[in-house]
Scaffold this motif. Sequence first.
Motif, PDB file in Angstrom:
ATOM      1  N   HIS A 153     104.366  85.768 140.736  1.00 43.25           N
ATOM      2  CA  HIS A 153     104.408  86.234 141.981  1.00 43.25           C
ATOM      3  C   HIS A 153     103.169  85.128 143.022  1.00 43.25           C
ATOM      4  O   HIS A 153     103.382  85.751 144.129  1.00 43.25           O
ATOM      5  CB  HIS A 153     103.621  87.884 142.339  1.00 43.25           C
ATOM      6  CG  HIS A 153     104.852  88.630 141.986  1.00 43.25           C
ATOM      7  ND1 HIS A 153     105.955  88.394 143.306  1.00 43.25           N
ATOM      8  CD2 HIS A 153     105.491  89.009 141.262  1.00 43.25           C
ATOM      9  CE1 HIS A 153     107.177  88.623 142.263  1.00 43.25           C
ATOM     10  NE2 HIS A 153     106.160  89.775 141.241  1.00 43.25           N
ATOM     11  N   LEU A 154     102.983  84.238 142.273  1.00 45.28           N
ATOM     12  CA  LEU A 154     102.258  83.061 142.896  1.00 45.28           C
ATOM     13  C   LEU A 154     102.270  81.635 142.208  1.00 45.28           C
ATOM     14  O   LEU A 154     102.970  81.806 141.222  1.00 45.28           O
ATOM     15  CB  LEU A 154     100.517  82.814 142.780  1.00 45.28           C
ATOM     16  CG  LEU A 154     100.003  83.226 141.488  1.00 45.28           C
ATOM     17  CD1 LEU A 154      99.370  82.045 140.707  1.00 45.28           C
ATOM     18  CD2 LEU A 154      98.814  83.917 141.390  1.00 45.28           C
ATOM     19  N   ARG A 155     102.456  80.641 143.118  1.00 49.18           N
ATOM     20  CA  ARG A 155     102.685  79.387 142.534  1.00 49.18           C
ATOM     21  C   ARG A 155     101.519  78.711 142.663  1.00 49.18           C
ATOM     22  O   ARG A 155     100.962  78.462 144.114  1.00 49.18           O
ATOM     23  CB  ARG A 155     104.178  79.239 143.339  1.00 49.18           C
ATOM     24  CG  ARG A 155     104.385  77.886 143.097  1.00 49.18           C
ATOM     25  CD  ARG A 155     106.295  78.107 143.763  1.00 49.18           C
ATOM     26  NE  ARG A 155     105.897  77.758 144.903  1.00 49.18           N
ATOM     27  CZ  ARG A 155     106.940  78.369 145.680  1.00 49.18           C
ATOM     28  NH1 ARG A 155     108.526  78.745 145.137  1.00 49.18           N
ATOM     29  NH2 ARG A 155     106.449  78.664 147.102  1.00 49.18           N
ATOM     30  N   VAL A 156     100.892  77.532 141.784  1.00 47.53           N
ATOM     31  CA  VAL A 156      99.957  76.310 142.440  1.00 47.53           C
ATOM     32  C   VAL A 156     100.358  74.894 142.657  1.00 47.53           C
ATOM     33  O   VAL A 156     101.289  74.886 141.897  1.00 47.53           O
ATOM     34  CB  VAL A 156      99.307  76.283 141.100  1.00 47.53           C
ATOM     35  CG1 VAL A 156      98.020  75.415 141.695  1.00 47.53           C
ATOM     36  CG2 VAL A 156      98.445  77.152 140.615  1.00 47.53           C
ATOM     37  N   ARG A 157     100.283  75.034 143.956  1.00 47.32           N
ATOM     38  CA  ARG A 157     100.871  74.032 144.771  1.00 47.32           C
ATOM     39  C   ARG A 157      99.654  73.298 144.508  1.00 47.32           C
ATOM     40  O   ARG A 157     100.343  71.653 145.427  1.00 47.32           O
ATOM     41  CB  ARG A 157     100.726  74.190 146.000  1.00 47.32           C
ATOM     42  CG  ARG A 157     101.805  75.141 145.917  1.00 47.32           C
ATOM     43  CD  ARG A 157     103.720  74.843 145.787  1.00 47.32           C
ATOM     44  NE  ARG A 157     104.062  74.077 146.308  1.00 47.32           N
ATOM     45  CZ  ARG A 157     105.049  73.882 147.369  1.00 47.32           C
ATOM     46  NH1 ARG A 157     105.023  74.918 148.090  1.00 47.32           N
ATOM     47  NH2 ARG A 157     104.912  72.248 147.689  1.00 47.32           N
ATOM     48  N   GLY A 158      99.194  72.324 144.161  1.00 45.26           N
ATOM     49  CA  GLY A 158      97.721  72.001 143.813  1.00 45.26           C
ATOM     50  C   GLY A 158      96.180  71.768 143.850  1.00 45.26           C
ATOM     51  O   GLY A 158      95.478  73.461 143.605  1.00 45.26           O
ATOM     52  N   SER A 195     102.610  72.515 139.710  1.00 37.99           N
ATOM     53  CA  SER A 195     102.933  71.426 140.653  1.00 37.99           C
ATOM     54  C   SER A 195     101.700  70.870 141.456  1.00 37.99           C
ATOM     55  O   SER A 195     100.860  71.593 142.082  1.00 37.99           O
ATOM     56  CB  SER A 195     104.312  71.892 141.129  1.00 37.99           C
ATOM     57  OG  SER A 195     103.739  72.094 142.553  1.00 37.99           O
ATOM     58  N   MET A 196     101.716  69.682 141.137  1.00 37.65           N
ATOM     59  CA  MET A 196     100.189  68.856 142.384  1.00 37.65           C
ATOM     60  C   MET A 196     101.417  68.574 143.652  1.00 37.65           C
ATOM     61  O   MET A 196     101.554  67.183 143.859  1.00 37.65           O
ATOM     62  CB  MET A 196      99.742  67.961 140.790  1.00 37.65           C
ATOM     63  CG  MET A 196      99.203  68.239 140.012  1.00 37.65           C
ATOM     64  SD  MET A 196      97.533  69.462 140.961  1.00 37.65           S
ATOM     65  CE  MET A 196      98.374  70.752 140.572  1.00 37.65           C
ATOM     66  N   ASP A 197     101.488  69.180 144.433  1.00 39.64           N
ATOM     67  CA  ASP A 197     101.997  68.625 145.614  1.00 39.64           C
ATOM     68  C   ASP A 197     100.953  68.007 146.484  1.00 39.64           C
ATOM     69  O   ASP A 197     101.688  67.404 147.209  1.00 39.64           O
ATOM     70  CB  ASP A 197     102.934  70.280 146.369  1.00 39.64           C
ATOM     71  CG  ASP A 197     103.701  70.193 145.058  1.00 39.64           C
ATOM     72  OD1 ASP A 197     104.623  69.381 144.793  1.00 39.64           O
ATOM     73  OD2 ASP A 197     104.696  71.395 145.003  1.00 39.64           O
TER      74      ASP A 197
END
Length: 231
Positions: A153-158, A195-197
């Motif tokens: 329920h969380l997403r690492v974006r960078g 993801s490294m956005d």
Amino acid sequence: MSIRENVAAIRARVDAAAIESGRKPEDILLVAATKMNDADRVKEAVAAGVDACGENRVQELLEKHPKGAYEGKPVHFIGHLQTNKVKQIVGLVDLIQSVDSEALLQKIDAQAEKHGIVQDILIEVNIGDEEAKSGVSPEALPALLEKASAYSHLRVRGLMAIPPISREPGGNNVYFCAMYKLFIDIGAKKYDNVSMDFLSMGMSDDFEDAIRCGANMVRVGSSIFGARHYA
């Protein structure tokens, strides 16, 4: 100068730095750091064309949000986040930029599950190894990302960073470049749920240097709103 004029001037500098670094101006997100500015002033920044608003303090976020301060733009939480404040902002903000511990990962994931959402986050890195600052050390970053990859329920974006204060022009470039290397290296490792956005670094005094070193998100406050006056 007005907030609108300030935003236009900063946007021109952002665009020039983006082009200088071989990217398009639209590749760089300008986040207005809105600490100590009331809802009306935040609305002016939104109308002037910033890409997002960033709040440092949970109480300010909770005061301004019902007044429509951020309407029309994403809102980010960019300050130090205590675990007991997580429930107040998950589901309210689009991005939490300052996650630096497994305890915060657990709290954010649990609260996001209650809301039935996936909360986007950035991992804050203490790139200058400063005792007074929050953030995970570069050495501990891989282990924290491994833990983050297990939450649904969380997403690492960078990544996000606040380098040491420098009074020399270009003084933080060594830290900005180190962050960019981490950003690229992590992107190549293909962690699950990571993801490294976004690479968020650079503020009023050094955002152009940060962009030249690889940032694609900058957090600018005083150059938009004027100097803050602390009591």
